[in-house]
Design an enzyme around this catalytic site. Structure first.
Site, short mmCIF file in Angstrom:
data_model
loop_
_atom_site.label_atom_id
_atom_site.label_comp_id
_atom_site.label_asym_id
_atom_site.label_seq_id
_atom_site.Cartn_x
_atom_site.Cartn_y
_atom_site.Cartn_z
N LYS A 195 47.15 24.82 44.58
CA LYS A 195 45.76 25.09 44.17
C LYS A 195 45.49 24.47 42.81
O LYS A 195 46.29 24.61 41.88
CB LYS A 195 45.49 26.60 44.14
N HIS B 278 47.87 32.36 43.98
CA HIS B 278 47.69 31.40 45.07
C HIS B 278 48.89 30.47 45.15
O HIS B 278 49.74 30.44 44.27
CB HIS B 278 46.41 30.58 44.87
#
Length: 271
Positions: free
Chosen positions: A161, A157
């Site tokens: 995140k 990600h």
């Protein structure tokens, strides 16, 4: 039939704006509330204009209670603490609650389950059709292969995140564990470093990568002695998450109180 009235949390964020836009584009839905945290520079702005889909006549505010009193459902991709509070409010208002928030603790999940006694709540670590099909496939493959194949789940990600493994990775891990008829909490391997020893038979491993602006890449690897199977999903943008969330809201509208998943929404629990 009247349009389903929806409230979006975090309406000024990237996911919130995508949800507002998707509501605008979906027949049978109407945006009636847009929420943001105290101090947000977006407070007072028109949610539709901010999302780039035209004036919605809905100003972004912090008044969750007021918004939910005039709604049929809430789409919540926020923070664990906020999601627990929104679930309680949804239970009081007896409205649909679609939760896409990740990083929820065991206590958070317990409180959301309690709220589901009074509201139809759909919660998933990932709302996209593709990811939930991947989870169904993961469950089937894990059941078919058994412990002869090692399972590793790799996710990547964007750099911002804050939780790991991702909610989607855990969703896939749970699917693999169900396929093997075991508890993920008892067969989860994370954060390998140093002299770890040989891989334990039956473990479901996780690896988390972070960098750039990656929306979400997930792979489930089944590694055997002489062959390897890899199932992969890559999200190019947040559209799939938003479409899944509004589909979940429409599906849950009018259903009895309870805690549901995207597998329920998509009819995948029997696969």
């Amino acid at each position: 039939m009247a349009d389903m009235r929806l409230v979006v949390t975090g309406a000024a964020g990237r996911m919130g704006q995508m949800l507002v836009k998707t509501i605008y584009e979906t027949s049978g839905l109407v945006l009636t509330g847009a929420l943001e945290r105290e101090g947000s520079i977006a407070l007072g702005e028109d949610a539709g204009l901010l999302a780039g889909c035209g004036r919605a006549g809905v100003a972004i505010s912090t008044d969750a209670l007021g918004a939910l009193l005039n709604a049929d459902g809430i789409l919540d991709f926020s923070t664990p603490a906020a999601s627990v509070e929104f679930a309680a409010l949804a239970a009081q208002a007896r409205i649909v609650d679609v939760i896409g928030t990740t990083g929820l603790s065991a206590e958070d999940l317990k409180r959301i389950a309690a709220a589901a006694r009074h509201a139809a709540i759909v919660r998933s670590g990932n709302m996209s059709l593709g990811v939930n099909l991947l989870a169904a496939l993961t469950r089937q493959v894990a059941r078919a292969l058994g412990e002869d194949f090692d399972i590793e789940i790799v996710e990547m990600h964007h750099r911002m995140k804050v939780d790991a493994p991702s909610g989607t990775a855990l969703l896939l891990g749970e699917a693999a564990a169900r396929g093997r008829s075991v508890e993920l909490s008892e067969h989860s391997a994370r954060g390998r470093d140093g002299q770890t020893g040989a891989r334990k038979i039956g473990d479901i491993g996780f690896a988390s990568l972070r960098g750039g602006s990656v929306v979400g890449d997930h792979s489930v690897i089944f590694a055997g002695e002489s062959e390897r199977i890899e199932l992969t999903h890559r999200a190019h943008d947040r559209t799939g998450f938003a479409r899944g969330a509004v589909r979940a809201a429409l599906w849950a509208h009018g259903r009895k109180a309870g805690l549901y998943s995207m597998a329920d929404v998509l009819g995948l629990n029997d696969t």
